[in-house]
Design a protein around this motif. Structure first.
Motif, PDB file in Angstrom:
ATOM      1  N   ALA A   1       0.826  -1.216   0.000  1.00 18.64           N
ATOM      2  CA  ALA A   1       0.000   0.000   0.000  1.00 18.64           C
ATOM      3  C   ALA A   1       0.860   1.265   0.000  1.00 18.64           C
ATOM      4  O   ALA A   1       0.373   2.349   0.260  1.00 18.64           O
ATOM      5  CB  ALA A   1      -0.927  -0.004   1.202  1.00 18.64           C
ATOM      6  N   VAL A   2       2.154   1.121  -0.292  1.00 16.66           N
ATOM      7  CA  VAL A   2       3.092   2.236  -0.202  1.00 16.66           C
ATOM      8  C   VAL A   2       3.474   2.708  -1.603  1.00 16.66           C
ATOM      9  O   VAL A   2       3.799   1.899  -2.482  1.00 16.66           O
ATOM     10  CB  VAL A   2       4.360   1.797   0.577  1.00 16.66           C
ATOM     11  CG1 VAL A   2       5.374   2.914   0.647  1.00 16.66           C
ATOM     12  CG2 VAL A   2       3.979   1.310   1.964  1.00 16.66           C
TER      13      VAL A   2
ATOM     14  N   GLU B   1       8.586   9.830  -8.547  1.00 19.99           N
ATOM     15  CA  GLU B   1       9.187  10.505  -7.399  1.00 19.99           C
ATOM     16  C   GLU B   1       8.613   9.895  -6.121  1.00 19.99           C
ATOM     17  O   GLU B   1       8.060   8.799  -6.156  1.00 19.99           O
ATOM     18  CB  GLU B   1       8.934  11.999  -7.503  1.00 19.99           C
ATOM     19  CG  GLU B   1       9.637  12.602  -8.722  1.00 19.99           C
ATOM     20  CD  GLU B   1       9.448  14.096  -8.843  1.00 19.99           C
ATOM     21  OE1 GLU B   1       8.986  14.739  -7.877  1.00 19.99           O
ATOM     22  OE2 GLU B   1       9.760  14.620  -9.920  1.00 19.99           O
ATOM     23  N   ALA B   2       8.700  10.597  -5.003  1.00 22.78           N
ATOM     24  CA  ALA B   2       8.296  10.047  -3.702  1.00 22.78           C
ATOM     25  C   ALA B   2       6.835   9.631  -3.660  1.00 22.78           C
ATOM     26  O   ALA B   2       6.480   8.688  -2.952  1.00 22.78           O
ATOM     27  CB  ALA B   2       8.579  11.062  -2.595  1.00 22.78           C
ATOM     28  N   ASP B   3       5.969  10.317  -4.428  1.00 20.13           N
ATOM     29  CA  ASP B   3       4.543   9.985  -4.393  1.00 20.13           C
ATOM     30  C   ASP B   3       4.175   8.818  -5.297  1.00 20.13           C
ATOM     31  O   ASP B   3       3.026   8.401  -5.349  1.00 20.13           O
ATOM     32  CB  ASP B   3       3.692  11.197  -4.746  1.00 20.13           C
ATOM     33  CG  ASP B   3       3.888  11.655  -6.187  1.00 20.13           C
ATOM     34  OD1 ASP B   3       4.725  11.070  -6.916  1.00 20.13           O
ATOM     35  OD2 ASP B   3       3.194  12.615  -6.587  1.00 20.13           O
ATOM     36  N   GLY B   4       5.144   8.253  -6.011  1.00 22.72           N
ATOM     37  CA  GLY B   4       4.902   7.101  -6.878  1.00 22.72           C
ATOM     38  C   GLY B   4       4.119   7.422  -8.140  1.00 22.72           C
ATOM     39  O   GLY B   4       3.837   6.540  -8.942  1.00 22.72           O
ATOM     40  N   GLY B   5       3.758   8.700  -8.345  1.00 23.08           N
ATOM     41  CA  GLY B   5       2.929   9.075  -9.491  1.00 23.08           C
ATOM     42  C   GLY B   5       3.681   9.065 -10.811  1.00 23.08           C
ATOM     43  O   GLY B   5       4.885   9.309 -10.861  1.00 23.08           O
ATOM     44  N   PHE B   6       2.951   8.771 -11.881  1.00 20.78           N
ATOM     45  CA  PHE B   6       3.528   8.822 -13.225  1.00 20.78           C
ATOM     46  C   PHE B   6       2.489   9.356 -14.195  1.00 20.78           C
ATOM     47  O   PHE B   6       1.288   9.296 -13.950  1.00 20.78           O
ATOM     48  CB  PHE B   6       4.024   7.443 -13.684  1.00 20.78           C
ATOM     49  CG  PHE B   6       2.932   6.436 -13.923  1.00 20.78           C
ATOM     50  CD1 PHE B   6       2.328   6.307 -15.170  1.00 20.78           C
ATOM     51  CD2 PHE B   6       2.500   5.604 -12.899  1.00 20.78           C
ATOM     52  CE1 PHE B   6       1.332   5.381 -15.391  1.00 20.78           C
ATOM     53  CE2 PHE B   6       1.500   4.674 -13.104  1.00 20.78           C
ATOM     54  CZ  PHE B   6       0.913   4.559 -14.356  1.00 20.78           C
ATOM     55  N   VAL B   7       2.960   9.890 -15.300  1.00 19.34           N
ATOM     56  CA  VAL B   7       2.105  10.308 -16.401  1.00 19.34           C
ATOM     57  C   VAL B   7       2.879  10.134 -17.702  1.00 19.34           C
ATOM     58  O   VAL B   7       4.047  10.483 -17.787  1.00 19.34           O
ATOM     59  CB  VAL B   7       1.590  11.760 -16.236  1.00 19.34           C
ATOM     60  CG1 VAL B   7       2.727  12.771 -16.247  1.00 19.34           C
ATOM     61  CG2 VAL B   7       0.569  12.090 -17.303  1.00 19.34           C
ATOM     62  N   LEU B   8       2.228   9.531 -18.675  1.00 17.88           N
ATOM     63  CA  LEU B   8       2.788   9.391 -20.015  1.00 17.88           C
ATOM     64  C   LEU B   8       1.864  10.129 -20.977  1.00 17.88           C
ATOM     65  O   LEU B   8       0.648   9.927 -20.947  1.00 17.88           O
ATOM     66  CB  LEU B   8       2.889   7.911 -20.414  1.00 17.88           C
ATOM     67  CG  LEU B   8       3.717   7.021 -19.485  1.00 17.88           C
ATOM     68  CD1 LEU B   8       3.640   5.572 -19.946  1.00 17.88           C
ATOM     69  CD2 LEU B   8       5.158   7.478 -19.423  1.00 17.88           C
ATOM     70  N   PHE B   9       2.427  10.989 -21.813  1.00 19.06           N
ATOM     71  CA  PHE B   9       1.673  11.827 -22.732  1.00 19.06           C
ATOM     72  C   PHE B   9       1.987  11.379 -24.159  1.00 19.06           C
ATOM     73  O   PHE B   9       3.141  11.358 -24.560  1.00 19.06           O
ATOM     74  CB  PHE B   9       2.083  13.290 -22.524  1.00 19.06           C
ATOM     75  CG  PHE B   9       1.529  14.245 -23.529  1.00 19.06           C
ATOM     76  CD1 PHE B   9       0.180  14.300 -23.797  1.00 19.06           C
ATOM     77  CD2 PHE B   9       2.366  15.134 -24.181  1.00 19.06           C
ATOM     78  CE1 PHE B   9      -0.330  15.207 -24.717  1.00 19.06           C
ATOM     79  CE2 PHE B   9       1.873  16.049 -25.093  1.00 19.06           C
ATOM     80  CZ  PHE B   9       0.522  16.082 -25.358  1.00 19.06           C
ATOM     81  N   PHE B  10       0.964  10.983 -24.893  1.00 22.43           N
ATOM     82  CA  PHE B  10       1.150  10.522 -26.267  1.00 22.43           C
ATOM     83  C   PHE B  10       0.541  11.513 -27.249  1.00 22.43           C
ATOM     84  O   PHE B  10      -0.562  12.010 -27.044  1.00 22.43           O
ATOM     85  CB  PHE B  10       0.511   9.138 -26.465  1.00 22.43           C
ATOM     86  CG  PHE B  10       1.212   8.064 -25.689  1.00 22.43           C
ATOM     87  CD1 PHE B  10       2.390   7.505 -26.165  1.00 22.43           C
ATOM     88  CD2 PHE B  10       0.723   7.627 -24.483  1.00 22.43           C
ATOM     89  CE1 PHE B  10       3.053   6.530 -25.448  1.00 22.43           C
ATOM     90  CE2 PHE B  10       1.368   6.643 -23.757  1.00 22.43           C
ATOM     91  CZ  PHE B  10       2.539   6.091 -24.241  1.00 22.43           C
TER      92      PHE B  10
ATOM     93  N   ILE C   1      -0.127   0.632 -10.804  1.00 25.10           N
ATOM     94  CA  ILE C   1       0.724  -0.541 -11.046  1.00 25.10           C
ATOM     95  C   ILE C   1       1.215  -1.013  -9.679  1.00 25.10           C
ATOM     96  O   ILE C   1       1.788  -0.241  -8.922  1.00 25.10           O
ATOM     97  CB  ILE C   1       1.910  -0.194 -11.962  1.00 25.10           C
ATOM     98  CG1 ILE C   1       1.390   0.310 -13.312  1.00 25.10           C
ATOM     99  CG2 ILE C   1       2.817  -1.407 -12.128  1.00 25.10           C
ATOM    100  CD1 ILE C   1       2.481   0.825 -14.229  1.00 25.10           C
ATOM    101  N   ILE C   2       0.947  -2.267  -9.382  1.00 20.75           N
ATOM    102  CA  ILE C   2       1.372  -2.848  -8.109  1.00 20.75           C
ATOM    103  C   ILE C   2       2.597  -3.715  -8.365  1.00 20.75           C
ATOM    104  O   ILE C   2       2.540  -4.686  -9.119  1.00 20.75           O
ATOM    105  CB  ILE C   2       0.243  -3.719  -7.486  1.00 20.75           C
ATOM    106  CG1 ILE C   2      -1.058  -2.912  -7.387  1.00 20.75           C
ATOM    107  CG2 ILE C   2       0.689  -4.256  -6.130  1.00 20.75           C
ATOM    108  CD1 ILE C   2      -0.980  -1.654  -6.579  1.00 20.75           C
ATOM    109  N   MET C   3       3.697  -3.327  -7.747  1.00 27.63           N
ATOM    110  CA  MET C   3       4.928  -4.106  -7.846  1.00 27.63           C
ATOM    111  C   MET C   3       4.897  -5.149  -6.739  1.00 27.63           C
ATOM    112  O   MET C   3       4.458  -4.877  -5.632  1.00 27.63           O
ATOM    113  CB  MET C   3       6.154  -3.215  -7.677  1.00 27.63           C
ATOM    114  CG  MET C   3       6.239  -2.042  -8.630  1.00 27.63           C
ATOM    115  SD  MET C   3       6.554  -2.497 -10.341  1.00 27.63           S
ATOM    116  CE  MET C   3       8.296  -2.813 -10.303  1.00 27.63           C
ATOM    117  N   ALA C   4       5.350  -6.348  -7.040  1.00 28.45           N
ATOM    118  CA  ALA C   4       5.380  -7.412  -6.031  1.00 28.45           C
ATOM    119  C   ALA C   4       6.367  -7.026  -4.938  1.00 28.45           C
ATOM    120  O   ALA C   4       7.348  -6.341  -5.184  1.00 28.45           O
ATOM    121  CB  ALA C   4       5.774  -8.725  -6.673  1.00 28.45           C
ATOM    122  N   PRO C   5       6.089  -7.441  -3.702  1.00 24.68           N
ATOM    123  CA  PRO C   5       7.005  -7.097  -2.596  1.00 24.68           C
ATOM    124  C   PRO C   5       8.376  -7.711  -2.768  1.00 24.68           C
ATOM    125  O   PRO C   5       8.581  -8.603  -3.496  1.00 24.68           O
ATOM    126  CB  PRO C   5       6.308  -7.649  -1.366  1.00 24.68           C
ATOM    127  CG  PRO C   5       5.245  -8.550  -1.824  1.00 24.68           C
ATOM    128  CD  PRO C   5       5.001  -8.249  -3.264  1.00 24.68           C
TER     129      PRO C   5
END
Length: 120
Positions: A40-41, A69-78, A116-120
């Protein structure tokens, strides 16, 4: 343009600015945005990337990547999405977690929101 010298293309690629995930994109932009998490992080330093093929002759590709970055956010612009949409695969990589791939469909002028959930 592909006919430009390689040195010019490399210099231009290095000088290209990338907006943050909080950037206010205009209405009608084609975006894929979300958050990379482990458990959940929010996960910093994950690279999210995708490539879209647009149908011209010969076919061309538009590749995008984003380092969270620290907030885990991403954006891809096409910029080049066909009217019927395109199937792409989001790829998330991080040095401490197994790679994750997520197939999605993007449509011109719309935003796809997904985590996107990365496995622990």
């Amino acid at each position: 343009h592909p006919d430009q010298f390689a040195a010019y293309r490399n210099q231009r690629r290095l000088a290209t600015l990338q907006p943050t995930a909080a950037y206010p994109f205009p209405a009608g932009a084609t975006l894929v945005r979300g958050t990379v998490r482990t458990n959940a992080v929010e996960l910093a330093a994950a690279t999210v990337s995708a490539t879209i093929q647009f149908q011209i002759n010969p076919p061309r590709f538009e590749a995008r990547s984003y380092l969270t970055e620290a907030d885990g956010g991403f954006v891809l612009f096409f910029k080049h999405v066909s009217g019927t949409g395109s199937d792409i695969t989001l790829s998330a990589t991080h040095p401490n977690h197994p790679n994750q791939n997520l197939p999605i469909k993007v449509r011109r002028g719309m935003t796809v929101a997904t985590d996107i959930i990365m496995a622990p």
